[in-house]
Design an enzyme around this catalytic site. Structure first.
Site, PDB file in Angstrom:
ATOM      1  N   ARG A 132       0.831  -1.208   0.000  1.00  0.00           N
ATOM      2  CA  ARG A 132       0.000   0.000   0.000  1.00  0.00           C
ATOM      3  C   ARG A 132       0.864   1.258   0.000  1.00  0.00           C
ATOM      4  NH1 ARG A 132      -4.609   0.582   4.511  1.00  0.00           N
ATOM      5  NH2 ARG A 132      -2.792   0.886   5.851  1.00  0.00           N
ATOM      6  N   LYS A 234      -2.815   6.384   1.675  1.00  0.00           N
ATOM      7  CA  LYS A 234      -2.700   6.850   3.058  1.00  0.00           C
ATOM      8  C   LYS A 234      -1.813   8.096   3.121  1.00  0.00           C
ATOM      9  CE  LYS A 234      -2.885   4.605   7.577  1.00  0.00           C
ATOM     10  NZ  LYS A 234      -4.324   4.827   7.732  1.00  0.00           N
ATOM     11  N   GLU A 270     -16.399   6.559   4.381  1.00  0.00           N
ATOM     12  CA  GLU A 270     -15.534   6.103   5.466  1.00  0.00           C
ATOM     13  C   GLU A 270     -15.821   6.856   6.743  1.00  0.00           C
ATOM     14  OE1 GLU A 270     -11.257   5.294   5.366  1.00  0.00           O
ATOM     15  OE2 GLU A 270     -11.317   5.674   3.226  1.00  0.00           O
TER      16      GLU A 270
END
Length: 387
Positions: A132, A234, A270
């Site tokens: 990621r 992220k 989210e």
């Protein structure tokens, strides 16, 4: 005689000035030095298996408790990271014109080290965090460490801080890898140097409610991410924009905020720091990772466990109306684990959901934690033993 007195006076003044400059420099956290020059290379002190840090392990919560060591390495023009090293935990030094300070060029990850009842130390799927980070680095125009470099660095950090890994059942060592544009840049562009740094902190429950069900508030004014942005990686820039909405919700007694899509404002996306799942009968729905939603490692794991348990899992758009009619709702994330949602408030209407024993979230959490603790066989190769 006069000239000699002048010389002594000038010398005295210079010493005073030098002392003041020295003091000023000692308080300045951001200098022109690179991050890797912060601390000398050190070897962790040996400790026995029974050594623990002096902590109140029963009241950890989720706040920073500095540990002994951090890991650091950097990458410049040749596109490869130098050999990393451990140093004592401490402040980092950056150029005032570092890309991360001026343009928010940075990513972070989160993973955990656990102590099992037999004393073994384990990590949970750190390779997925590495992958990621690589995806995020490409989006943010940075060089990222290889999967092997990432995992080895996480292992080194965990082992160097092993006395801070809580006793079994008391919590975990939260490990925070950072990738940032540390090189100086004035005009808008990628930093010429990247720094990869890892630090850690022992933690307990993320939410102050502990294991009690969460109370969420659906935010309509502010949005977490937009199409074409960086909501799917992220990036550090995804998090400070939610602070205003989060602070406002907490001041009203809510646990956290659930955000809607920024285009239609009718589909859920989210929570501030975790993914969300909606349960209706035997179907578990969760918003699809379409670029605005982070593909969480815990999210991915819970989907696999749910399928193994015979549930039908749908990754798709989830309208607010479907959420409000659900039987059960829960959230997932490295920091939060699997957290049951007790209620959601939307446009003044509060809806309550099933919670407690017998719920789907507790069933999935039991398997998830069982694999981590070694009570359930790890058939998927998720656990990495490091000691």
């Amino acid at each position: 005689m006069i000239s000699r007195m002048v010389c002594f006076r000038n010398l005295f003044q210079s010493l005073r000035t030098g002392s003041a400059v020295s003091k000023l420099r000692s308080t300045n956290c951001y200098t022109s030095k690179t991050a890797s020059s912060v601390q000398p290379v050190v070897e962790p002190s040996p400790c026995s298996e029974d050594d623990y840090a002096d902590m109140d392990w029963d009241n950890l919560g989720f706040s920073l408790r500095p540990t002994d060591y951090m890991y650091i390495t950097k990458c410049s023009g040749d596109g490869s990271f130098e050999e990393g090293h451990l140093s004592r935990y401490g402040n980092v030094e950056l150029s005032p014109s570092a890309g991360v300070l001026n343009y928010g060029q940075g990513l972070f990850e989160g993973t955990k080290a656990y102590r099992r009842e037999d004393g073994r130390l384990c990590l949970f799927r750190p390779d997925q965090n590495a992958i990621r980070m690589q995806i995020g680095a490409k989006r943010m125009c940075m060089t990222s460490p290889s999967v092997h470099q990432f995992v080895e660095a996480v292992k080194q950090t965990a082992l160097a801080n092993k006395r801070w890994i809580p006793p079994p059942g008391k919590g975990s060592l939260y490990i925070r890898p950072l990738l940032m544009g540390s090189g100086p840049v004035l005009g808008l562009g990628p930093a010429p140097e990247c720094t990869f740094l890892i630090y850690a902190s022992p933690v307990g429950n993320y939410f102050k409610e502990g294991l009690a069900p969460l109370n969420l508030f659906i935010e309509e004014e502010y949005h977490r991410a937009t199409r074409g942005g960086v909501g799917g990686v992220k990036a550090i820039t995804n998090y400070s924009p939610v602070l205003k909405a989060l602070g406002r919700a907490k001041s009203r007694g809510f646990s956290d905020v659930l955000y809607l899509d920024s285009v239609n404002k009718k589909n859920i996306e989210e929570v501030s720091s975790c993914n969300i799942f909606v349960v209706k009968d035997n179907v578990i729905s969760t918003p699809a990772t379409n670029g605005t939603i982070l593909e969480g490692v815990t999210r991915k794991s819970i989907i696999d466990i749910a399928i193994d348990h015979g549930y039908q899992v749908k990754e798709q758009c989830v309208p607010v109306e479907e959420l409000m009619e659900a039987d059960e709702v829960f959230t997932t994330g490295t920091a939060v684990g699997v957290a049951t949602v007790g209620s959601i408030t939307y446009q003044g209407k509060r809806v309550e959901y099933k919670s407690g024993d017998g719920c789907v979230s507790q069933e999935l959490l039991s398997t998830y934690m069982g694999i981590q603790k070694g009570h359930i066989e790890d058939k998927k190769g998720w656990i990495l033993e490091i000691d």
